[in-house]
Design an enzyme around this catalytic site. Structure first.
Site, PDB file in Angstrom:
ATOM      1  N   HIS A 152       1.213  -1.122  -0.302  1.00  0.00           N
ATOM      2  CA  HIS A 152      -0.064  -0.416  -0.339  1.00  0.00           C
ATOM      3  C   HIS A 152       0.066   0.984   0.222  1.00  0.00           C
ATOM      4  CE1 HIS A 152      -1.504  -0.022   3.898  1.00  0.00           C
ATOM      5  NE2 HIS A 152      -0.515  -0.878   4.099  1.00  0.00           N
ATOM      6  N   CYS A 153      -0.965   1.800  -0.062  1.00  0.00           N
ATOM      7  CA  CYS A 153      -1.127   3.101   0.590  1.00  0.00           C
ATOM      8  C   CYS A 153      -2.561   3.153   1.120  1.00  0.00           C
ATOM      9  CB  CYS A 153      -0.778   4.244  -0.357  1.00  0.00           C
ATOM     10  SG  CYS A 153      -1.637   4.229  -1.940  1.00  0.00           S
ATOM     11  N   SER A 154      -3.257   4.252   0.965  1.00  0.00           N
ATOM     12  CA  SER A 154      -4.632   4.326   1.479  1.00  0.00           C
ATOM     13  C   SER A 154      -5.657   3.915   0.434  1.00  0.00           C
ATOM     14  CB  SER A 154      -4.939   5.743   1.983  1.00  0.00           C
ATOM     15  OG  SER A 154      -4.186   6.015   3.146  1.00  0.00           O
ATOM     16  N   THR A 160       0.795   3.834  -4.473  1.00  0.00           N
ATOM     17  CA  THR A 160       0.872   2.431  -4.898  1.00  0.00           C
ATOM     18  C   THR A 160       0.868   2.337  -6.413  1.00  0.00           C
ATOM     19  OG1 THR A 160      -0.202   1.683  -2.877  1.00  0.00           O
ATOM     20  CG2 THR A 160      -0.300   0.199  -4.762  1.00  0.00           C
TER      21      THR A 160
END
Length: 259
Positions: A152-154, A160
């Site tokens: 994941h990222c933000s 992602t």
């Protein structure tokens, strides 16, 4: 699955990459590979589901600043690993800090610049040395296990998004399905919109000026694939020469992920 169609209501872009058909006639297995937006948001009601997915690896693609500011909630039984795919000087690295400086924000994102910024991000994701190291690590972790794995990222859409596109393409999923999976993030940006609107207030920019950064577009992803062809000659060249992912790793990934 919740009534709203999300696995986790508190992380709306958390989803299973399983179910896609491959060119070889197989199907990507469910329950082994998940992509997500930020995982510091997991709510108390979602914890039993989150902990019950059997996740054994959590791969955090965010920058050090993001990780330190908003640390993940790691599922029970999972190992947490930080795998950066953006250096501090990359186009998308810590852009939220730029939005806190009105003069810098206007220079970077106003008057159509946000659109150009996004294309720069997607080109750097396939050429920046930090990105190449990080995405190789992601592929190798998915291939070697233990699974299940979530990365994941933000917002779960750009860093992602490229990670998912890379993995699905390696698994033999066709481009149309890869793009469709990528575009599914647009309906799952409730959490992102909240913090982006707060940042927009500090930046002095109009919301419309920042919209290119809050949604995905097929053109963004296609620009990554086009840049790969331009720089490395082909997707296979990118994988073998730039990512330095071995044929054995690709074979192991397919053996693990495709039924």
């Amino acid at each position: 699955m919740t009534n709203d169609g999300f696995i986790l209501s508190s992380a709306p872009n958390f989803r299973d990459l399983g179910g896609h058909r491959t060119a070889q006639g197989g199907t990507v297995r469910h329950g082994l590979l998940y992509r997500s937006d930020a995982l510091h948001t997991i709510s108390e009601p979602d914890l039993p589901v989150y902990n019950g997915l059997g996740i054994r690896q959590l791969v955090d693609l965010r920058t050090a600043h993001e990780r330190e500011s908003l640390p993940d909630i790691t599922p029970e039984g999972a190992a947490y690993t930080a795998v950066s795919v953006q250096g501090p000087t990359a186009a998308g690295g810590n852009f939220s800090e730029a939005l806190l400086d009105r003069e810098r924000a206007r220079a970077m994102f106003a008057d159509g610049a946000a659109d150009r910024f996004m294309f720069d991000v997607y080109r750097e994701l396939v050429t920046d040395p930090v990105a190449l190291t990080g995405y190789r690590d992601l592929v190798e972790r998915a291939a070697e296990g233990p699974t299940a794995l979530v990365f994941h990222c933000s917002a779960g859409k750009d860093r992602t998004g490229w990670g998912a596109a890379l993995l699905l393409t390696l698994l033999g999923v066709d481009r149309a399905a890869v793009v469709a999976d990528y575009l599914a993030s647009n309906a799952r940006q409730e959490n992102t919109d909240k913090w982006m609107r707060l940042l927009a207030e500090h930046s002095g920019l109009e919301w419309d000026e920042l919209i290119p950064m809050t949604r995905v577009r097929a053109e963004y992803l296609e620009s990554s694939f086009a840049h790969i062809d331009e720089v490395y000659g082909s997707f296979d060249g990118y994988v073998s020469d730039a990512l330095a992912v071995s044929p054995a790793t690709v074979a192991a990934l397919r053996a693990r992920m495709v039924a």
